[in-house]
Motif scaffolding. Structure first.
Motif, PDB file in Angstrom:
ATOM      1  N   ASN A 222      -5.564   3.226   4.278  1.00 20.15           N
ATOM      2  CA  ASN A 222      -4.296   2.511   4.376  1.00 20.15           C
ATOM      3  C   ASN A 222      -4.587   1.151   5.001  1.00 20.15           C
ATOM      4  O   ASN A 222      -4.924   1.055   6.183  1.00 20.15           O
ATOM      5  CB  ASN A 222      -3.309   3.304   5.240  1.00 20.15           C
ATOM      6  CG  ASN A 222      -1.928   2.676   5.260  1.00 20.15           C
ATOM      7  OD1 ASN A 222      -1.783   1.452   5.307  1.00 20.15           O
ATOM      8  ND2 ASN A 222      -0.902   3.515   5.236  1.00 20.15           N
ATOM      9  N   SER A 223      -4.481   0.095   4.209  1.00 24.34           N
ATOM     10  CA  SER A 223      -4.879  -1.233   4.679  1.00 24.34           C
ATOM     11  C   SER A 223      -3.955  -1.764   5.766  1.00 24.34           C
ATOM     12  O   SER A 223      -4.333  -2.669   6.513  1.00 24.34           O
ATOM     13  CB  SER A 223      -4.908  -2.212   3.504  1.00 24.34           C
ATOM     14  OG  SER A 223      -3.637  -2.290   2.890  1.00 24.34           O
TER      15      SER A 223
ATOM     16  N   ASP B 211     -12.909   2.283  -0.395  1.00 20.89           N
ATOM     17  CA  ASP B 211     -11.631   2.609   0.242  1.00 20.89           C
ATOM     18  C   ASP B 211     -11.169   4.046  -0.033  1.00 20.89           C
ATOM     19  O   ASP B 211     -10.033   4.396   0.254  1.00 20.89           O
ATOM     20  CB  ASP B 211     -10.539   1.621  -0.197  1.00 20.89           C
ATOM     21  CG  ASP B 211     -10.574   1.317  -1.681  1.00 20.89           C
ATOM     22  OD1 ASP B 211     -10.933   2.222  -2.460  1.00 20.89           O
ATOM     23  OD2 ASP B 211     -10.255   0.170  -2.062  1.00 20.89           O
TER      24      ASP B 211
ATOM     25  N   TYR C 189      -7.480   6.293   7.423  1.00 22.59           N
ATOM     26  CA  TYR C 189      -7.554   7.029   6.166  1.00 22.59           C
ATOM     27  C   TYR C 189      -6.489   8.118   6.143  1.00 22.59           C
ATOM     28  O   TYR C 189      -6.242   8.784   7.154  1.00 22.59           O
ATOM     29  CB  TYR C 189      -8.940   7.653   5.988  1.00 22.59           C
ATOM     30  CG  TYR C 189      -9.962   6.686   5.440  1.00 22.59           C
ATOM     31  CD1 TYR C 189     -10.193   6.600   4.073  1.00 22.59           C
ATOM     32  CD2 TYR C 189     -10.679   5.851   6.291  1.00 22.59           C
ATOM     33  CE1 TYR C 189     -11.127   5.709   3.560  1.00 22.59           C
ATOM     34  CE2 TYR C 189     -11.617   4.951   5.790  1.00 22.59           C
ATOM     35  CZ  TYR C 189     -11.829   4.889   4.416  1.00 22.59           C
ATOM     36  OH  TYR C 189     -12.746   3.997   3.905  1.00 22.59           O
ATOM     37  N   GLN C 190      -5.863   8.285   4.969  1.00 25.36           N
ATOM     38  CA  GLN C 190      -4.812   9.284   4.800  1.00 25.36           C
ATOM     39  C   GLN C 190      -5.103  10.137   3.569  1.00 25.36           C
ATOM     40  O   GLN C 190      -5.809   9.708   2.653  1.00 25.36           O
ATOM     41  CB  GLN C 190      -3.450   8.596   4.644  1.00 25.36           C
ATOM     42  CG  GLN C 190      -3.032   7.801   5.874  1.00 25.36           C
ATOM     43  CD  GLN C 190      -1.750   7.016   5.645  1.00 25.36           C
ATOM     44  OE1 GLN C 190      -1.533   6.479   4.564  1.00 25.36           O
ATOM     45  NE2 GLN C 190      -0.909   6.955   6.661  1.00 25.36           N
TER      46      GLN C 190
ATOM     47  N   THR D  86      -2.575   0.180   8.285  1.00 25.38           N
ATOM     48  CA  THR D  86      -2.866   0.836   9.561  1.00 25.38           C
ATOM     49  C   THR D  86      -4.361   0.886   9.858  1.00 25.38           C
ATOM     50  O   THR D  86      -4.756   1.140  11.000  1.00 25.38           O
ATOM     51  CB  THR D  86      -2.325   2.273   9.557  1.00 25.38           C
ATOM     52  OG1 THR D  86      -3.020   3.033   8.562  1.00 25.38           O
ATOM     53  CG2 THR D  86      -0.830   2.290   9.253  1.00 25.38           C
TER      54      THR D  86
ATOM     55  N   HIS E 205      -5.107  11.840   0.086  1.00 23.32           N
ATOM     56  CA  HIS E 205      -4.859  11.177  -1.195  1.00 23.32           C
ATOM     57  C   HIS E 205      -5.410  12.044  -2.329  1.00 23.32           C
ATOM     58  O   HIS E 205      -6.268  12.907  -2.110  1.00 23.32           O
ATOM     59  CB  HIS E 205      -5.535   9.803  -1.203  1.00 23.32           C
ATOM     60  CG  HIS E 205      -5.182   8.944  -2.378  1.00 23.32           C
ATOM     61  ND1 HIS E 205      -3.888   8.736  -2.792  1.00 23.32           N
ATOM     62  CD2 HIS E 205      -5.973   8.238  -3.243  1.00 23.32           C
ATOM     63  CE1 HIS E 205      -3.889   7.932  -3.843  1.00 23.32           C
ATOM     64  NE2 HIS E 205      -5.142   7.631  -4.142  1.00 23.32           N
TER      65      HIS E 205
ATOM     66  N   TRP F 109      -3.031   3.985  -7.388  1.00 22.71           N
ATOM     67  CA  TRP F 109      -3.400   2.674  -6.852  1.00 22.71           C
ATOM     68  C   TRP F 109      -3.438   1.603  -7.941  1.00 22.71           C
ATOM     69  O   TRP F 109      -3.586   0.421  -7.630  1.00 22.71           O
ATOM     70  CB  TRP F 109      -4.744   2.775  -6.123  1.00 22.71           C
ATOM     71  CG  TRP F 109      -4.577   3.302  -4.726  1.00 22.71           C
ATOM     72  CD1 TRP F 109      -3.660   4.217  -4.298  1.00 22.71           C
ATOM     73  CD2 TRP F 109      -5.336   2.933  -3.579  1.00 22.71           C
ATOM     74  NE1 TRP F 109      -3.808   4.449  -2.965  1.00 22.71           N
ATOM     75  CE2 TRP F 109      -4.834   3.678  -2.485  1.00 22.71           C
ATOM     76  CE3 TRP F 109      -6.400   2.076  -3.362  1.00 22.71           C
ATOM     77  CZ2 TRP F 109      -5.351   3.572  -1.206  1.00 22.71           C
ATOM     78  CZ3 TRP F 109      -6.930   1.970  -2.082  1.00 22.71           C
ATOM     79  CH2 TRP F 109      -6.405   2.704  -1.015  1.00 22.71           C
TER      80      TRP F 109
ATOM     81  N   MET G 285       0.852  -1.198   0.000  1.00 21.89           N
ATOM     82  CA  MET G 285       0.000   0.000   0.000  1.00 21.89           C
ATOM     83  C   MET G 285       0.880   1.238   0.000  1.00 21.89           C
ATOM     84  O   MET G 285       1.789   1.364   0.806  1.00 21.89           O
ATOM     85  CB  MET G 285      -0.898  -0.011   1.237  1.00 21.89           C
ATOM     86  CG  MET G 285      -1.611   1.299   1.514  1.00 21.89           C
ATOM     87  SD  MET G 285      -2.895   1.667   0.327  1.00 21.89           S
ATOM     88  CE  MET G 285      -4.073   0.411   0.739  1.00 21.89           C
ATOM     89  N   LYS G 286       0.620   2.123  -0.898  1.00 21.72           N
ATOM     90  CA  LYS G 286       1.389   3.354  -0.953  1.00 21.72           C
ATOM     91  C   LYS G 286       0.840   4.351   0.046  1.00 21.72           C
ATOM     92  O   LYS G 286      -0.360   4.447   0.244  1.00 21.72           O
ATOM     93  CB  LYS G 286       1.329   3.952  -2.352  1.00 21.72           C
ATOM     94  CG  LYS G 286       1.910   3.035  -3.394  1.00 21.72           C
ATOM     95  CD  LYS G 286       1.729   3.623  -4.746  1.00 21.72           C
ATOM     96  CE  LYS G 286       2.264   2.677  -5.807  1.00 21.72           C
ATOM     97  NZ  LYS G 286       2.102   3.189  -7.142  1.00 21.72           N
ATOM     98  N   LYS G 287       1.724   5.078   0.629  1.00 22.72           N
ATOM     99  CA  LYS G 287       1.291   6.104   1.563  1.00 22.72           C
ATOM    100  C   LYS G 287       0.972   7.370   0.791  1.00 22.72           C
ATOM    101  O   LYS G 287       1.859   7.973   0.205  1.00 22.72           O
ATOM    102  CB  LYS G 287       2.390   6.390   2.583  1.00 22.72           C
ATOM    103  CG  LYS G 287       1.988   7.444   3.619  1.00 22.72           C
ATOM    104  CD  LYS G 287       3.108   7.688   4.598  1.00 22.72           C
ATOM    105  CE  LYS G 287       2.722   8.750   5.611  1.00 22.72           C
ATOM    106  NZ  LYS G 287       3.793   9.032   6.562  1.00 22.72           N
TER     107      LYS G 287
END
Length: 557
Positions: free
Chosen positions: A410-411, A464, A416-417, A413, A419, A437, A1-3
């Motif tokens: 973020n799968s 998501d 949600y971040q 953690t 994006h 993604w 997963m990209k941050k």
């Protein structure tokens, strides 16, 4: 997963203006303000690198006057369409064509070819001869549609141009010279923009109608009132559209950031009287214009002074702007072909970016990572850069595209971040497109092209992703979803086994297919694998598990 990249919160500062007095040298140019306008419109951009920064008192050569004439009437694109051989062929019959400056040659050739200007004799052009006011005015009048047999054009062209453009007698007298200087020419060109055509419209109105100059640009420089009640500017009769105050401020900010200006003065109007309004316009400009690089904030002063902050040195920003333009144009020539549908354009641009860019996971990443420059020129960026590059190329390919800012799950953690992704319009329907993604980082560090997030409706991507749905178009269609459009759907056991075994027999080494609306497939996957291998007489050596969108990927030996 990209941050996903977190967006910077910009502090807008509203300062109280304190006036001060200073001794300022008097300008040598009578028409300095008009020169700045003509330079911005591209009419005298070949005379100066900045508005009126070079010798306004220099004499005007005939070749410079003809170049300005061609630009005044909006013919730049037609000039650039001439090939070098065409230019050389047109000018070859003139014995003094070797005296024409290289940059002026295509303009002189176009003017001669189309009759906008003529030689001083059948075999000469006299490009370095000095230009007088009557000759220059007559050239302008003829191209406005006033006949060469008109007494006004033949006998008193400068005086007549003054009459139809509203110049007073004193101004006409000042501009009437045997040898024009560049400052005089600016005054004449500016007057011409306001002059009446034979059909009673103004030249500026005609240029707007033909698309050579936008109405917003005209309003920005005072030719059309954005607010007729303000009593400023020149209202062109017969032209109904009046850009709003917000549109004028928007264009001023956009132009300034594209030219990497450090500050501008905004007009005082309903869109600039509070810092909050200016801040909102600025944010829209950034979202709409992915070509803008490294602008991290601004300061707005109550007198209208708007100052911009950049995260890199100004000269570096300008260099990157130029390189980005060159790269974008080269890519569009490479990727886009005549007759392509909007879906095909979207797909080829999406796939190029995913295949040629790597996500940058480092916390101390450079400013380039948040830009289209990072994607297209460096091949390394974060979600904001991916989304801006997609928008830049799709905009120029003629496909409507929006930049979306929101949050993604973020799968790792479970949180949600921040994006960024896109919404595109294909054949009248809106879809979500998330190239970031669709570019997952594999366990071995390699990149892989997928199409899971290619043209999703709100309902699907909402699993998501989160965003302010009131601020963006509603996306409900699945018609141009990658898997639907390409018939890559095999829902249920029988359909999946039949599809996968057929593709394996056809020689495909891997397939990606949607076998369920979600992760709940409803049948025994191992049993399906055995039957596929039996029917195809090939072994499934690996597979990517069914994701939350019901997509599975198989690899055959």
């Amino acid at each position: 997963m990209k941050k996903p990249e977190k967006f910077i919160i910009i502090l807008l500062v509203f300062l109280v203006f304190i006036s001060s007095f200073a001794i300022v040298p008097v300008s040598a140019a009578r028409y300095e303000a008009e020169a700045a306008l003509l330079h911005a419109l591209g009419i005298i951009d070949g005379w100066y690198t900045e508005p009126f920064d070079a010798k306004p008192g220099a004499k005007l050569q005939r070749q410079a006057a003809v170049v300005a004439l061609v630009k005044l009437f909006g013919k730049k694109d037609e000039v650039h369409a001439l090939t070098q051989s065409e230019v050389d062929g047109i000018l070859s019959r003139y014995s003094d064509s070797h005296l024409i400056a290289p940059s002026a040659r295509p303009y002189i050739a176009y003017a001669v070819k189309t009759g906008m200007a003529a030689g001083t004799s059948p075999g000469t052009l006299s490009p370095r001869a000095w230009m007088d006011s009557d000759t220059f005015a007559a050239m302008i009048l003829r191209n406005m549609g006033y006949g060469t047999d008109s007494p006004e054009v033949l006998l008193r062209p400068m005086a007549f141009l003054g009459e139809i453009s509203g110049l007073d007698e004193r101004a006409v007298t000042i501009l009437s010279k045997k040898v024009l200087i560049k400052d005089d020419a600016v005054g004449i060109l500016y007057a011409a923009l306001q002059a009446r055509l034979p059909d009673r419209r103004h030249l500026m109105e005609d240029l707007i109608g033909k698309g050579y100059i936008s109405a917003i640009t005209a309003a920005k420089y005072g030719f059309i009132l954005s607010d007729p009640a303000s009593g400023t500017g020149m209202r062109l009769p017969g032209y109904a559209y009046r850009p709003s105050d917000r549109e004028v401020v928007y264009e001023l900010i956009r132009d300034a950031l594209l030219s990497v200006s450090e500050s501008i003065m905004l007009p005082v109007n309903t869109a600039s009287d509070t810092p909050e309004e200016v801040f909102a316009v600025w944010q829209d400009v950034l979202n709409d214009t992915p070509e803008i690089l490294y602008n991290t904030g601004l300061i707005y002063r109550s007198d209208g002074l708007l100052t911009f902050d950049y995260s890199l040195d100004i000269e570096i920003v300008k260099k990157h702007r130029r390189l980005l333009e060159e790269r974008a144009e080269a890519l569009l020539r490479e990727l886009i072909r005549p007759g392509m549908t909007d879906f095909q354009k979207e797909l080829v641009i999406h796939d190029y970016i995913v295949n040629h860019c790597t996500y940058d996971p480092t916390p101390s990443r450079s400013p380039e990572a948040n830009s289209a420059y990072g994607v297209l020129c460096l091949g390394k960026a974060v979600c904001e850069g991916y989304a801006k590059a997609i928008k830049l190329l799709l905009d120029r390919a003629g496909v409507e595209c929006l930049l979306v800012t929101g949050q993604a799950l973020n799968s790792f953690t479970g949180t949600y971040q921040s994006h960024a992704w896109n919404i595109v319009k294909i054949e009248g329907k809106y879809y979500h497109l998330d190239a970031t993604w669709d570019d997952p980082i594999m366990k071995d560090g390699s990149n892989k092209l997928i199409h899971t997030y290619f043209n999703l409706p709100d309902e699907d991507i909402g699993r998501d992703h989160r965003w302010d749905r009131t601020s963006y178009p509603v996306c409900v269609s699945t018609e141009h979803n990658y898997y639907v459009y390409n018939d890559l759907i095999a829902i249920g056991y029988d359909a999946f086994v039949s599809y996968a075994s057929r593709k394996a027999r056809e020689g495909h080494d891997s397939i990606a297919v949607k076998i369920s609306p979600n992760q709940e497939i409803g049948f025994d996957l191992n049993k399906a694998f055995k039957e596929i291998q039996s029917r195809a007489n090939r072994r499934i050596c690996a597979y990517k598990p069914v994701d939350s969108y019901g997509i599975i990927e198989l690899f055959f030996k």
